[in-house]
Enzyme design. Sequence first.
Site, mmCIF file in Angstrom:
data_model
loop_
_atom_site.group_PDB
_atom_site.id
_atom_site.type_symbol
_atom_site.label_atom_id
_atom_site.label_comp_id
_atom_site.label_asym_id
_atom_site.label_seq_id
_atom_site.Cartn_x
_atom_site.Cartn_y
_atom_site.Cartn_z
ATOM 1 N N HIS A 70 140.939 9.395 82.599
ATOM 2 C CA HIS A 70 142.123 10.176 82.284
ATOM 3 C C HIS A 70 143.315 9.767 83.143
ATOM 4 C CE1 HIS A 70 140.741 13.622 79.576
ATOM 5 N NE2 HIS A 70 139.733 12.764 79.635
ATOM 6 N N ASN A 98 143.456 18.020 79.669
ATOM 7 C CA ASN A 98 142.921 18.028 81.034
ATOM 8 C C ASN A 98 142.630 19.419 81.581
ATOM 9 O OD1 ASN A 98 143.271 15.227 81.072
ATOM 10 N ND2 ASN A 98 145.311 15.376 81.975
#
Length: 329
Positions: A70, A98
């Site tokens: 990420h 997230n």
Amino acid sequence: MAITKQYSMFLVLFFYFTTISISTPVLAQLSVGFYATTCPSVFDTVRTATLSAINTEARMGASLIRLFFHDCFVNGCDGGILLVDTPAVPGEQTVFPNAGSLRGYDVIDNIKTQVDTACGGPVVSCADILAIAARDSLVALGGPSYSIPVGRRDAIAPNRAGANNELPLAGEPLNVLLDKFRRKGFTTAEELVALSGAHTVGQAQCAVYRDRIHNDANIDPAYAASLRPNCPSTSSPATDGNLAPLDPQTPTRFDNNYFNAVINRRTVLRSDQALFNGSGGPTDSIVIGYSNNPTTFSCDFANAMVKMGNLSPLTGTQGEIRRDCKRIN
């Protein structure tokens, strides 16, 4: 056979690194020996701290691998994901892909403290620490090892818009996933499928997979039924965070069993099942190949991880070396 596998891995990575150094000048500033004089113990320090974190909590290895992905997939591997929100500059941690799911920030902070102590100051970037910790997590879980070129520097601002728009999502179809990966320079379907194989470890929250196990047709009925008691159809704070493994066969071991789960439709994420429809889909043959050949999968996964680690790095005088991974200097 073990020697042959290791030699094959060496050849794949050797030619990969050679190609990188020749074709991409900015990446020539990254090298495995970047900290050889300024912090020679960095790899040992990160490995020891990472193994300690995984021994404390087994889930942490998978969490650190996901945290690395990420970070890299948004603006390159620049540690942008590690920056906390401020009133003036909201960060990447609280965007939809997230929020409430990424973990391991405190582990990276702890490793940073240990590395700075070993180095006598802030010499190693947070971006490099995360890249090394992800590799060490992979190895600890039984996955392949690979050399990591280092020398990245840390971003001085997050990319919240990029985190919102560029990260692959759990419910996206194959064509969208392929497009997002191509935009990042992953030009082959093998790279998408190989990196998806990271889901051989890790877990998903009920809020993410609830709709799939209650409504989708392309899931094994018995498997879906086994998950429903832990994830009822109605959303509730009491059950939204309940976890299910991404690989139901060996959820804490890095191997190729994930691809067997995909073939058998025992997946909790739609994006995983999108890789295989059983009717000659664009990536069906790749999934079958990886399910039959763990060595090929390991080699392709290691190469894709190296490539991801080299996405648009900040080097030279770009960015900074943060003293605190959570904040710019």
